[in-house]
Motif scaffolding. Sequence first.
Motif, short mmCIF file in Angstrom:
data_model
loop_
_atom_site.label_atom_id
_atom_site.label_comp_id
_atom_site.label_asym_id
_atom_site.label_seq_id
_atom_site.Cartn_x
_atom_site.Cartn_y
_atom_site.Cartn_z
N ALA A 168 0.95 -1.07 -0.01
CA ALA A 168 -0.09 0.05 -0.03
C ALA A 168 0.84 1.20 -0.02
CB ALA A 168 -0.85 -0.05 1.30
N SER A 169 0.24 2.20 -0.81
CA SER A 169 0.97 3.76 -0.55
C SER A 169 0.00 4.78 -0.73
CB SER A 169 2.21 3.63 -1.66
OG SER A 169 1.28 3.39 -2.92
N GLY A 170 0.48 6.00 -0.70
CA GLY A 170 -0.26 7.30 -0.80
C GLY A 170 -0.69 7.76 0.39
N GLY A 171 -0.37 7.33 1.68
CA GLY A 171 -1.10 7.85 2.65
C GLY A 171 -0.39 9.43 2.94
N GLY A 172 -0.57 9.86 4.11
CA GLY A 172 0.07 11.14 4.31
C GLY A 172 -0.66 12.02 5.29
N LEU A 173 -0.26 13.33 5.53
CA LEU A 173 -0.98 14.35 6.01
C LEU A 173 -1.44 15.23 5.14
CD1 LEU A 173 -1.49 16.05 8.79
CD2 LEU A 173 0.78 16.94 8.21
N VAL A 174 -2.88 15.52 5.44
CA VAL A 174 -3.84 16.48 4.62
C VAL A 174 -4.74 17.20 5.41
CG1 VAL A 174 -5.39 14.71 4.18
CG2 VAL A 174 -5.33 16.55 2.48
N GLN A 175 -5.05 18.63 5.02
CA GLN A 175 -5.92 19.33 5.80
C GLN A 175 -7.24 19.03 5.62
OE1 GLN A 175 -5.15 23.42 4.75
NE2 GLN A 175 -3.46 23.51 5.87
N PRO A 176 -8.34 19.20 6.56
CA PRO A 176 -9.67 18.85 6.35
C PRO A 176 -10.12 19.55 5.10
CG PRO A 176 -9.16 19.50 8.61
CD PRO A 176 -7.85 19.80 7.75
N GLY A 177 -10.79 18.61 4.41
CA GLY A 177 -11.36 19.17 2.82
C GLY A 177 -10.38 18.67 1.84
N GLY A 178 -9.32 18.09 2.06
CA GLY A 178 -8.41 17.71 1.00
C GLY A 178 -8.54 16.35 0.59
N SER A 179 -8.00 15.91 -0.19
CA SER A 179 -7.85 14.71 -0.93
C SER A 179 -6.59 14.20 -0.86
CB SER A 179 -8.19 14.88 -2.19
OG SER A 179 -9.41 15.51 -2.57
N LEU A 180 -6.57 12.39 -0.79
CA LEU A 180 -5.47 11.78 -1.12
C LEU A 180 -6.06 10.53 -1.83
CD1 LEU A 180 -4.15 11.40 2.53
CD2 LEU A 180 -2.74 12.29 0.72
N ARG A 181 -5.16 9.85 -2.51
CA ARG A 181 -5.35 8.66 -3.16
C ARG A 181 -4.41 7.52 -2.78
NH1 ARG A 181 -3.96 6.87 -9.41
NH2 ARG A 181 -5.83 5.81 -9.85
N MET A 214 -9.95 9.47 -2.04
CA MET A 214 -10.45 10.01 -0.77
C MET A 214 -10.58 11.37 -1.01
SD MET A 214 -8.53 7.70 2.25
CE MET A 214 -7.01 8.43 1.95
N ASN A 215 -11.76 12.05 -1.18
CA ASN A 215 -12.21 13.44 -1.05
C ASN A 215 -12.69 13.98 -0.03
OD1 ASN A 215 -10.91 13.41 -3.58
ND2 ASN A 215 -13.09 13.07 -4.64
N SER A 216 -12.90 15.24 0.28
CA SER A 216 -13.48 15.99 1.44
C SER A 216 -13.23 15.20 2.88
CB SER A 216 -14.87 15.71 1.28
OG SER A 216 -15.58 16.23 -0.01
N LEU A 217 -11.94 15.01 2.99
CA LEU A 217 -11.37 14.36 4.11
C LEU A 217 -11.70 15.05 5.40
CD1 LEU A 217 -8.15 12.79 2.64
CD2 LEU A 217 -9.90 11.38 3.73
N LYS A 218 -11.96 14.38 6.41
CA LYS A 218 -12.33 15.04 7.66
C LYS A 218 -11.37 14.39 8.81
CE LYS A 218 -17.40 14.21 6.46
NZ LYS A 218 -18.53 13.71 7.07
N PRO A 219 -11.45 14.94 9.85
CA PRO A 219 -10.32 14.65 10.75
C PRO A 219 -10.65 13.04 11.46
CG PRO A 219 -10.84 16.88 11.27
CD PRO A 219 -11.57 16.45 10.37
N GLU A 220 -11.94 13.01 11.41
CA GLU A 220 -12.37 11.51 11.83
C GLU A 220 -11.95 10.49 11.02
OE1 GLU A 220 -14.15 14.20 11.76
OE2 GLU A 220 -16.35 13.60 11.03
#
Length: 120
Positions: A5-18, A81-87
Motif C-alpha cells: 500500500a502507498s499514498g498515505g500522508g498528512l492532509v488538511q480537512p477538506g483535502g484529498s488523497l489517493r 478520498m475526497n472531502s477528508l475529515k479529521p475523523e
Amino acid sequence: VQLQASGGGLVQPGGSLRLSCAASGSIFSIDVIGWYRQAPGKQRELVARITSGGSINYADFVKGRFTISNDNAKNTVYLQMNSLKPEDTAVYYCNAVARTVAGDALRNYWGQGTQVTVSS
C-alpha cells in the motif's frame, strides 16, 4: 500474496488523497480486494471493497466522498478520498481475499498499512 500500500500522508480537512495497493506474488485469482482502516483505540473497520465481478461496497461514513476502483491487469486497487475529515485519521490497510492456486481455499491477506492523518 503480498500487498503493498502507498499514498498515505498528512492532509488538511477538506483535502484529498489517493491510496494505491498492488498485489503481487503467486496469485491465481482475487475474489475481493479493498480497504479497511483502524483508528487508535478502535477496531478495524471496512472502508470499501470491490469484488472480481465488479460489485462495490462502501461504509456509510465514506459514501459520496471516497471512490474505490481497480485495475485487474495490474492487480491494483485504488481509493480516492475526497472531502477528508479529521475523523478519517487512521491507518488504512489493504485487504485481499484470494487463491494462490486453482482449487485452493480462499485466504485473507493484509498489507502493511499506510497512515492517513487529517489535521489543520
